[in-house]
Enzyme design. Structure first.
Site, PDB file in Angstrom:
ATOM      1  N   GLU A 226      17.495  16.123   4.060  1.00  0.00           N
ATOM      2  CA  GLU A 226      17.186  17.859   3.829  1.00  0.00           C
ATOM      3  C   GLU A 226      18.411  18.301   4.087  1.00  0.00           C
ATOM      4  OE1 GLU A 226      12.543  18.636   5.252  1.00  0.00           O
ATOM      5  OE2 GLU A 226      13.941  18.102   6.801  1.00  0.00           O
TER       6      GLU A 226
ATOM      7  N   ASN B 158       8.583  20.503   9.582  1.00  0.00           N
ATOM      8  CA  ASN B 158       8.229  19.693  10.819  1.00  0.00           C
ATOM      9  C   ASN B 158       9.117  20.016  12.104  1.00  0.00           C
ATOM     10  OD1 ASN B 158      10.339  18.165  10.401  1.00  0.00           O
ATOM     11  ND2 ASN B 158       9.567  16.256  11.515  1.00  0.00           N
TER      12      ASN B 158
ATOM     13  N   LEU C 202       0.677  -1.194  -0.043  1.00  0.00           N
ATOM     14  CA  LEU C 202      -0.018  -0.095  -0.083  1.00  0.00           C
ATOM     15  C   LEU C 202       0.900   1.163   0.211  1.00  0.00           C
ATOM     16  CD1 LEU C 202      -2.694  -0.854   2.631  1.00  0.00           C
ATOM     17  CD2 LEU C 202      -2.691  -1.259   0.505  1.00  0.00           C
TER      18      LEU C 202
ATOM     19  N   ASP D  49      -0.014  16.024  16.444  1.00  0.00           N
ATOM     20  CA  ASP D  49       0.098  16.170  14.984  1.00  0.00           C
ATOM     21  C   ASP D  49      -1.029  16.097  14.275  1.00  0.00           C
ATOM     22  OD1 ASP D  49       1.669  16.590  12.770  1.00  0.00           O
ATOM     23  OD2 ASP D  49       2.182  14.524  12.503  1.00  0.00           O
TER      24      ASP D  49
ATOM     25  N   THR E 285      12.543  20.044  12.461  1.00  0.00           N
ATOM     26  CA  THR E 285      13.753  19.349  12.220  1.00  0.00           C
ATOM     27  C   THR E 285      14.170  19.199  11.038  1.00  0.00           C
ATOM     28  OG1 THR E 285      12.908  17.155  12.474  1.00  0.00           O
ATOM     29  CG2 THR E 285      13.270  18.327  14.646  1.00  0.00           C
TER      30      THR E 285
ATOM     31  N   GLY F  54      10.413   1.305   5.771  1.00  0.00           N
ATOM     32  CA  GLY F  54       9.879  -0.019   5.398  1.00  0.00           C
ATOM     33  C   GLY F  54       8.470   0.158   4.467  1.00  0.00           C
ATOM     34  N   CYS F  55       7.791  -0.666   4.789  1.00  0.00           N
ATOM     35  CA  CYS F  55       6.692  -0.814   3.675  1.00  0.00           C
ATOM     36  C   CYS F  55       5.263  -0.863   4.459  1.00  0.00           C
ATOM     37  CB  CYS F  55       6.712  -1.962   2.667  1.00  0.00           C
ATOM     38  SG  CYS F  55       8.009  -1.645   1.449  1.00  0.00           S
ATOM     39  N   VAL F  56       4.136  -0.628   3.817  1.00  0.00           N
ATOM     40  CA  VAL F  56       2.887  -0.878   4.603  1.00  0.00           C
ATOM     41  C   VAL F  56       1.993  -2.014   3.496  1.00  0.00           C
ATOM     42  CG1 VAL F  56       0.336   0.007   5.087  1.00  0.00           C
ATOM     43  CG2 VAL F  56       2.771   1.493   5.437  1.00  0.00           C
TER      44      VAL F  56
END
Length: 532
Positions: A442, A435, A87, A205, A437, A93-95
């Site tokens: 970046e 955010n 997804l 958040d 930081t 990692g992954c979903v």
């Protein structure tokens, strides 16, 4: 910060789930950073006992593996779930969509690579998010947490699959909208705040991207899915770390002295967007946004506000009150005449221009963030060796990000005499996702020599332009963004319309560079200050 499914790299939301909690590489509460080390007493030698009876088979004790994060024996998730289609994908990692073997029920699985959790803070953050998910699971409008598994490579979080997509996507797809619909949405968001505060949790958040619809049904419930920055509230404690996302940050967060009232402010910002299509505090960069937040002037004069009800505007004002002590509580919001079910919110359609502005706001910066990721990942170790060392020296707590305080002290060690305002300007210039930081990618893209960054922009363009036609087409953009789980078809169309200045339906190299230049001009100040 800014990451795919974390606050690192780029904000690439894969079906609204993130492959690592947002807090892993962002500023965390000081109480989680360091613990005192106590010397352990020496073990005394045990007297030898002569065995007189038959030998006994030693009892098998299951001890946690040495590299465990959760402190319990490893368990193979495949014993209970079958992992399916991906997804979303991110640095951590992954979903996946997964199926429970015993019932055939579909769930979402966030699989987080343990080797990416490099510091003690990272590991504490994931444990805290799991604790909060377990604590809140089963409450209305909060994603149901099914369980957690750990093996040698990964930590797997299994939770409710919210197949209805993102909030703004649903609103835009419907094509019509009313104050009553906005009240229904906001009521569910504030209910999350109410439940969190009642159960001793501060979210920290709240933003539209952290809410998904439970299904594609018309009356699907809104669910909060991300608690990566959330903390358990300690009564009497004043929180000082800047966390959250730029548009939604409360003024007291910027002043580094806040409590749970910040969640009401963030919900108020979301309500303002729901009613107008744009955030209440807007600027070209993060510093401008923060200045506007601290100034606190809310525009109720521009369209569509003259046609918005006085009751709705009254609630927005009370939620966006500068003084947190005077700000309305979650219980008071839910009891407001405009917010109550069957209350004063009108069913009259809101101006269609609101939906158009909402589309533009949602698409903003997504291509830019992905392009920066492509550039940073293209660099060789030799090219960034010095910058990597500089980043490590500034990141004193080894959290994977540089905070304002770390940047200030790091610059001082380099002999800089910049004022606090100038240091904050550098912070804003490098902090792409806003955010609070600066993450590794970046930092690298902000400190690279300008001509080198420009040459890599051409390489980044070629990454998207698969057929070397000189244009990024809709299909090429869709392929690249879906590879990183970043967007659906509507988002991709919005990005093209934003960047495509000659309106030919494609993005040429000049248009791509113009987009990147807007980001580069902000970062130039940062690079000069560090390398001069």
């Amino acid at each position: 910060m800014g990451g795919c499914f974390s606050k690192k790299e780029y904000q690439a939301d894969g079906n609204g789930y993130r492959s690592a909690p947002t807090a892993y590489h962002t500023v965390t509460d000081q109480s989680y950073e360091k613990s005192s080390q106590r010397s352990q007493p020496q073990a005394q030698p045990q007297p030898q006992v002569q065995q007189t009876g038959p030998s006994l088979k030693p009892r098998q004790v299951h001890r946690p593996e040495s590299n465990t994060i959760l402190g319990k024996p490893f368990e193979d998730i495949r014993g209970k779930y079958t992992l399916g289609k991906e997804l979303g994908r991110g640095q951590f990692g992954c979903v996946y969509q997964c199926t429970e073997n015993s019932s055939g029920q579909l769930y979402a699985c966030k699989s987080i690579l343990k080797r990416k959790l490099v510091s003690k803070n990272d590991k504490e953050d994931i444990k805290r998010e799991i604790q909060i998910l377990q604590h809140l699971s089963g409450q209305p409008n909060i994603v149901e947490f099914k369980g957690v598994f750990e093996d040698r490579q990964s930590v797997h979080l299994v939770m409710e699959l919210c197949a209805g997509g993102e909030l703004f996507d649903r609103i835009i797809a419907q094509g019509h909208y009313s104050e009553r619909a906005a009240a229904t949405i906001c009521r569910q968001i504030v209910n999350v705040v109410h439940v969190c505060h009642f159960m001793g949790v501060m979210h920290r958040d709240l933003k539209p991207e952290n809410f998904l619809l439970s299904s594609k049904d018309k009356d699907a419930m809104l669910k909060a899915t991300d608690f990566g920055l959330s903390v358990f509230i300690e009564e009497g404690k004043v929180y000082r770390n800047i966390v959250g996302s730029a548009y939604y940050v409360a003024p007291e967060v910027l002043r580094r002295s806040y409590g749970k009232e910040i969640d009401i402010w963030s919900a108020g910002v979301i309500l303002y967007i729901l009613l107008s299509g744009v955030p209440p505090f807007w600027a070209e960069n993060e510093k401008g946004i923060f200045d506007a937040i601290l100034e606190g002037v809310i525009d109720f004069e521009s369209e569509p506000w003259p046609s918005v009800s006085n009751s709705a505007k009254d609630l927005v004002r009370k939620m966006l009150t500068q003084d947190p002590r005077r700000r309305i509580t979650s219980a008071q919001v839910l009891d407001h005449p405009w917010m109550r079910e069957g209350g004063e919110a009108s069913d009259k359609p809101i101006d269609s221009a609101v939906l158009s502005r909402m589309k533009q706001f949602r698409a903003m910066n997504k291509l830019k963030q992905l392009a920066l990721k492509v550039i940073a990942e293209s660099l060789s170790e030799e090219e960034i060796k010095g910058l990597k060392s500089m980043f490590a020296n500034m990141d004193t707590d080894k959290s994977g990000t540089i905070t304002y305080e770390e940047l200030k002290s790091g610059l001082a060690r380099l002999g800089s005499k910049l004022s606090e305002v100038e240091v904050q300007q550098l912070m804003d210039a490098a902090d792409v996702d806003g955010n609070g930081t600066i993450d590794y990618l970046e930092f690298i893209t902000a400190t690279m020599h300008r001509h080198k960054l420009e040459s890599y922009e051409h390489q980044a363009f070629q990454y998207f332009d698969k057929d070397n036609s000189g244009f990024i087409t809709k299909d090429e953009l869709e392929s690249a963004m879906k590879e990183y789980g970043m967007g659906d078809e509507a988002t991709i169309k919005d990005i093209i319309s934003e960047v495509d200045s000659d309106n030919d339906g494609r993005i040429n190299y000049d248009e791509f560079c113009a987009m990147m230049r807007r980001a580069r001009n902000r970062r130039k100040l940062f690079s000069v200050s560090l390398t001069s």
